[in-house]
Design an enzyme around this catalytic site. Structure first.
Site, mmCIF file in Angstrom:
data_model
loop_
_atom_site.group_PDB
_atom_site.id
_atom_site.type_symbol
_atom_site.label_atom_id
_atom_site.label_comp_id
_atom_site.label_asym_id
_atom_site.label_seq_id
_atom_site.Cartn_x
_atom_site.Cartn_y
_atom_site.Cartn_z
ATOM 1 N N LYS A 115 33.004 41.675 37.415
ATOM 2 C CA LYS A 115 33.838 43.434 37.892
ATOM 3 C C LYS A 115 34.041 44.022 39.041
ATOM 4 C CE LYS A 115 35.670 47.304 37.212
ATOM 5 N NZ LYS A 115 35.773 48.402 37.588
ATOM 6 N N ASP A 133 38.939 43.887 33.584
ATOM 7 C CA ASP A 133 38.007 45.189 33.303
ATOM 8 C C ASP A 133 38.660 44.952 31.821
ATOM 9 O OD1 ASP A 133 40.780 46.608 33.119
ATOM 10 O OD2 ASP A 133 40.300 47.319 35.013
#
Length: 205
Positions: A115, A133
């Site tokens: 991420k 996310d």
DNA sequence: AAAACGGGGGC
DNA sequence: GCCCCAGTTTT
């Protein structure tokens, strides 16, 4: 569904999408600080750390106790302090004091997972990437864009295949805002959701 | 696949 | 008090 989502994100959040890359080192530091922490709590820590240590060299030579004080307020502070310092050191030793521009190199840095690497690529360096996310993951599954069993990597690949690259920025910023304001984790506000009527998870909590 | 790390704010 | 937060790393 795809077109409807893009239209919705554009209408609801199009005006709030910034353009162009910002300073990659700052994006990297802020992103590590923001992990599992609300953005409001991150900002103060991010400002104080970056003003005390605006470069990899400065950050790498910051004593750990002082680093911890500077980022007080964020969660996982001990971990983040160690990883930030170690990452700064690696930037200096292995990348000439620059933030590397590939996913593989970024993910070798401590505190940088898939991420954070994608956030740096997208927001720091202006390269195409979709950071997955909890918001993006949850919403993709609720809308039925991705199967519920999918891991983060499958979510990422599916979204990248589903949307043209020029829309990725809208997807990134839009889905997070949508997830923070409407499609909440626990009690989604389906009653005032612009995707009502086409969302397969509507009203299912 | 699951646990650990973690302070702060909402309810 | 309990739950969640623009995750990553270790077990």
């Amino acid at each position: 569904m795809r077109g409807r989502l893009l239209r919705t994100l554009e209408e609801s959040y199009g005006g709030r999408i910034g353009r162009g890359p910002s300073h990659p080192f700052r994006v990297l530091v802020s992103c590590i600080l923001s992990q599992r922490t609300r953005e409001e709590n991150t900002e103060r820590a991010s400002r104080s750390l970056l003003s005390a240590a605006p470069t990899p060299r400065a950050l790498s030579s910051l004593p750990l106790p002082r680093l911890k004080k500077l980022i007080r307020g964020v969660g996982l502070a001990d971990q983040k302090a160690r990883r930030l310092k170690e990452t700064a050191k690696l930037l200096l030793e292995k990348h000439g004091g620059r933030v590397p521009g590939t996913r593989e190199a970024l993910m070798e840095l401590p505190g940088v997972g898939p991420k954070t690497a994608d956030v740096v690529l997208c927001y720091g360096l202006g390269k195409p990437a979709i950071p997955v996310d909890t918001h993006v993951n949850r919403i993709s599954k609720r809308l039925g864009l991705v199967r519920k069993e999918a891991g983060l990597e499958e979510v990422r690949e599916t979204l990248q295949r589903l949307f043209p690259v020029e829309k990725w920025h809208l997807i990134n910023r839009g889905l997070v805002l949508f997830g923070r304001e409407v499609c909440l984790p626990r009690y989604p506000r389906c009653g005032r959701c612009p995707m009502a009527g086409v969302c397969p998870s509507e009203g299912k909590g």
